[in-house]
Design a protein around this motif. Sequence first.
Motif, PDB file in Angstrom:
ATOM      1  N   ALA A   1       0.830  -1.216   0.000  1.00 36.76           N
ATOM      2  CA  ALA A   1       0.000   0.000   0.000  1.00 36.76           C
ATOM      3  C   ALA A   1       0.856   1.254   0.000  1.00 36.76           C
ATOM      4  O   ALA A   1       0.472   2.277  -0.578  1.00 36.76           O
ATOM      5  CB  ALA A   1      -0.939  -0.004   1.207  1.00 36.76           C
ATOM      6  N   ARG A   2       2.018   1.158   0.620  1.00 39.21           N
ATOM      7  CA  ARG A   2       2.932   2.299   0.625  1.00 39.21           C
ATOM      8  C   ARG A   2       3.610   2.449  -0.737  1.00 39.21           C
ATOM      9  O   ARG A   2       3.704   3.547  -1.295  1.00 39.21           O
ATOM     10  CB  ARG A   2       3.990   2.096   1.723  1.00 39.21           C
ATOM     11  CG  ARG A   2       4.784   3.353   2.073  1.00 39.21           C
ATOM     12  CD  ARG A   2       5.836   3.041   3.133  1.00 39.21           C
ATOM     13  NE  ARG A   2       5.285   2.349   4.265  1.00 39.21           N
ATOM     14  CZ  ARG A   2       4.669   2.934   5.280  1.00 39.21           C
ATOM     15  NH1 ARG A   2       4.526   4.253   5.290  1.00 39.21           N
ATOM     16  NH2 ARG A   2       4.195   2.217   6.288  1.00 39.21           N
TER      17      ARG A   2
ATOM     18  N   GLY B   1       2.519  -4.309   9.529  1.00 41.35           N
ATOM     19  CA  GLY B   1       3.023  -5.661   9.670  1.00 41.35           C
ATOM     20  C   GLY B   1       2.017  -6.731  10.033  1.00 41.35           C
ATOM     21  O   GLY B   1       2.408  -7.815  10.481  1.00 41.35           O
ATOM     22  N   ILE B   2       0.720  -6.481   9.838  1.00 42.87           N
ATOM     23  CA  ILE B   2      -0.262  -7.542  10.088  1.00 42.87           C
ATOM     24  C   ILE B   2      -0.022  -8.665   9.082  1.00 42.87           C
ATOM     25  O   ILE B   2       0.043  -8.443   7.880  1.00 42.87           O
ATOM     26  CB  ILE B   2      -1.699  -7.002   9.982  1.00 42.87           C
ATOM     27  CG1 ILE B   2      -1.947  -5.975  11.096  1.00 42.87           C
ATOM     28  CG2 ILE B   2      -2.720  -8.142  10.069  1.00 42.87           C
ATOM     29  CD1 ILE B   2      -3.312  -5.319  11.042  1.00 42.87           C
TER      30      ILE B   2
ATOM     31  N   ALA C   1      -8.563   0.126   8.280  1.00 46.36           N
ATOM     32  CA  ALA C   1      -7.820  -0.987   7.684  1.00 46.36           C
ATOM     33  C   ALA C   1      -7.552  -0.678   6.221  1.00 46.36           C
ATOM     34  O   ALA C   1      -8.473  -0.344   5.479  1.00 46.36           O
ATOM     35  CB  ALA C   1      -8.631  -2.275   7.812  1.00 46.36           C
ATOM     36  N   VAL C   2      -6.299  -0.811   5.800  1.00 46.18           N
ATOM     37  CA  VAL C   2      -5.933  -0.623   4.400  1.00 46.18           C
ATOM     38  C   VAL C   2      -5.208  -1.886   3.954  1.00 46.18           C
ATOM     39  O   VAL C   2      -4.053  -2.120   4.318  1.00 46.18           O
ATOM     40  CB  VAL C   2      -5.036   0.615   4.203  1.00 46.18           C
ATOM     41  CG1 VAL C   2      -4.641   0.759   2.732  1.00 46.18           C
ATOM     42  CG2 VAL C   2      -5.752   1.874   4.686  1.00 46.18           C
ATOM     43  N   GLY C   3      -5.912  -2.732   3.209  1.00 48.74           N
ATOM     44  CA  GLY C   3      -5.320  -3.994   2.789  1.00 48.74           C
ATOM     45  C   GLY C   3      -6.371  -5.001   2.384  1.00 48.74           C
ATOM     46  O   GLY C   3      -7.476  -4.643   1.986  1.00 48.74           O
TER      47      GLY C   3
ATOM     48  N   SER D   1     -12.683   0.548   6.194  1.00 43.90           N
ATOM     49  CA  SER D   1     -11.635  -0.152   5.464  1.00 43.90           C
ATOM     50  C   SER D   1     -11.475   0.391   4.057  1.00 43.90           C
ATOM     51  O   SER D   1     -12.413   0.934   3.468  1.00 43.90           O
ATOM     52  CB  SER D   1     -11.932  -1.654   5.402  1.00 43.90           C
ATOM     53  OG  SER D   1     -12.872  -1.960   4.388  1.00 43.90           O
ATOM     54  N   VAL D   2     -10.262   0.242   3.542  1.00 45.34           N
ATOM     55  CA  VAL D   2      -9.955   0.452   2.131  1.00 45.34           C
ATOM     56  C   VAL D   2      -9.439  -0.888   1.631  1.00 45.34           C
ATOM     57  O   VAL D   2      -8.356  -1.331   2.016  1.00 45.34           O
ATOM     58  CB  VAL D   2      -8.894   1.551   1.938  1.00 45.34           C
ATOM     59  CG1 VAL D   2      -8.509   1.663   0.461  1.00 45.34           C
ATOM     60  CG2 VAL D   2      -9.406   2.889   2.458  1.00 45.34           C
ATOM     61  N   LEU D   3     -10.233  -1.553   0.795  1.00 42.50           N
ATOM     62  CA  LEU D   3      -9.910  -2.899   0.352  1.00 42.50           C
ATOM     63  C   LEU D   3      -8.944  -2.874  -0.830  1.00 42.50           C
ATOM     64  O   LEU D   3      -9.159  -2.153  -1.791  1.00 42.50           O
ATOM     65  CB  LEU D   3     -11.188  -3.630  -0.059  1.00 42.50           C
ATOM     66  CG  LEU D   3     -11.022  -5.086  -0.505  1.00 42.50           C
ATOM     67  CD1 LEU D   3     -10.619  -5.969   0.666  1.00 42.50           C
ATOM     68  CD2 LEU D   3     -12.304  -5.601  -1.142  1.00 42.50           C
ATOM     69  N   THR D   4      -7.884  -3.683  -0.743  1.00 43.33           N
ATOM     70  CA  THR D   4      -6.923  -3.759  -1.844  1.00 43.33           C
ATOM     71  C   THR D   4      -6.823  -5.155  -2.445  1.00 43.33           C
ATOM     72  O   THR D   4      -6.190  -5.327  -3.490  1.00 43.33           O
ATOM     73  CB  THR D   4      -5.520  -3.340  -1.371  1.00 43.33           C
ATOM     74  OG1 THR D   4      -5.082  -4.232  -0.328  1.00 43.33           O
ATOM     75  CG2 THR D   4      -5.527  -1.914  -0.843  1.00 43.33           C
ATOM     76  N   LEU D   5      -7.433  -6.151  -1.796  1.00 43.99           N
ATOM     77  CA  LEU D   5      -7.369  -7.527  -2.282  1.00 43.99           C
ATOM     78  C   LEU D   5      -8.732  -8.190  -2.149  1.00 43.99           C
ATOM     79  O   LEU D   5      -9.188  -8.441  -1.027  1.00 43.99           O
ATOM     80  CB  LEU D   5      -6.323  -8.326  -1.500  1.00 43.99           C
ATOM     81  CG  LEU D   5      -6.261  -9.841  -1.763  1.00 43.99           C
ATOM     82  CD1 LEU D   5      -5.966 -10.115  -3.231  1.00 43.99           C
ATOM     83  CD2 LEU D   5      -5.219 -10.499  -0.875  1.00 43.99           C
ATOM     84  N   PRO D   6      -9.420  -8.465  -3.269  1.00 46.53           N
ATOM     85  CA  PRO D   6     -10.738  -9.100  -3.194  1.00 46.53           C
ATOM     86  C   PRO D   6     -10.604 -10.593  -2.920  1.00 46.53           C
ATOM     87  O   PRO D   6      -9.904 -11.296  -3.640  1.00 46.53           O
ATOM     88  CB  PRO D   6     -11.330  -8.846  -4.585  1.00 46.53           C
ATOM     89  CG  PRO D   6     -10.134  -8.729  -5.485  1.00 46.53           C
ATOM     90  CD  PRO D   6      -9.030  -8.153  -4.651  1.00 46.53           C
ATOM     91  N   ALA D   7     -11.267 -11.063  -1.861  1.00 45.13           N
ATOM     92  CA  ALA D   7     -11.191 -12.491  -1.543  1.00 45.13           C
ATOM     93  C   ALA D   7     -12.150 -12.875  -0.426  1.00 45.13           C
ATOM     94  O   ALA D   7     -13.047 -13.684  -0.619  1.00 45.13           O
ATOM     95  CB  ALA D   7      -9.760 -12.893  -1.157  1.00 45.13           C
TER      96      ALA D   7
END
Length: 384
Positions: free
Chosen positions: A41-42, A64-65, A91-93, A133-139
């Motif tokens: 994300a960074r 680091g989660i 949450a960003v991820g 949250s900001v979602l970056t991976l759909p699953a």
Amino acid sequence: MLNFDFYNPTHIAFGKGRIADLATLVPAHAHVLILLGGESARKNGTLDEVRTALGSRQVSEFNGIEPNPSFEKLMLAVEQIKKEKIDFLLAVGGGSVLDGTKFVAAASLYEGDPTEILSSFGAKITQAMPFGSVLTLPATGSEMNNGGVITIKSRGAKLPFLNNNVFPRFSVLDPTKTYTLPQRQLANGVVDAFIHVMEQYLTYPVGGVIQDRFAESLLLTLIEQGPLAVESTDYTARANLMWTATLALNGLIAAGVPSDWGTHMIGHEMTAKYGIDHARTLAVVLPAMMQIRRVAKQEKLLQYAKRVWQITEGSDDDIIDAAIAKTRAFFESLGLPTHLAAYDIGEDGITAILKQLEEHGMVALGERHEVTLAESRKVLEAAL
């Protein structure tokens, strides 16, 4: 007759550029803690967009989660929240970051031993910090549901929890944020979403016609759009994957109908024991589960075969065999193995997985709670 309540308070902001909506979605005077996984994300600029949208708000970070978020790591976030007097979480991820944030939101306000949140499957949660949250991976669908899965490393346990206090206040879904994801993660996401649907669909008929048709449409979309999303950065394919993964586990297709989750419980133990990606454990277990439970699931297996894979020729057994083969082939086409041998797990490994299932009380799985340890052994042996 169907009889159910449906509750989901999560606001969804979907589409390109919607991270800018954080300017109005997050309380104006909040002290925000951004929770992150790795460095993606960074590196890809998402974190900068988030910080820009948050404007003059006071912002801290927790990094680091892990892909399988650990209790031990998340408790460090709880300490930071209390020390810095954080009052809003973001949450960003992907699903792991979201699951971890849900646990942190509850643990930060929990007055007892936070492990009780997990040992009670979330029942002891009475309040939680607000978060988005900001979602970056759909699953996983965690962006629009009230559950998560956390690993307690010291116990070798991967434990789920559910509670209405841990619904996100909002989730931002921008499909362009998936463009830098590795193919492996995208393929995992397709299969994870597919099996989420299957766990709620492949049970037994109860007259949930709309839920069945909705579930089938999600499966068909994943079969059609999933490979496109894995192979290219086509916006339409990525958008459809992202939205399908959300709808697969936001509660709608489960409303008023039975759910299974036996595949997930066995898969969790495989991840805890061997560190295999969550979706990859599911790809191994589900086809074997379909095979071993083909009698109990016969009506739905035939429906699945005919409506999703258009298999209509042959005896009932032939149709079910073909549906299982099609399912296995779909997972394999995305690069996910469907046999334990791919992970060098044999009979000794099966015994180890069964031991963990027993230790964690997973001895009556499935929609009718009839998947005993003996049945779980049959499933794992069928997956060799």
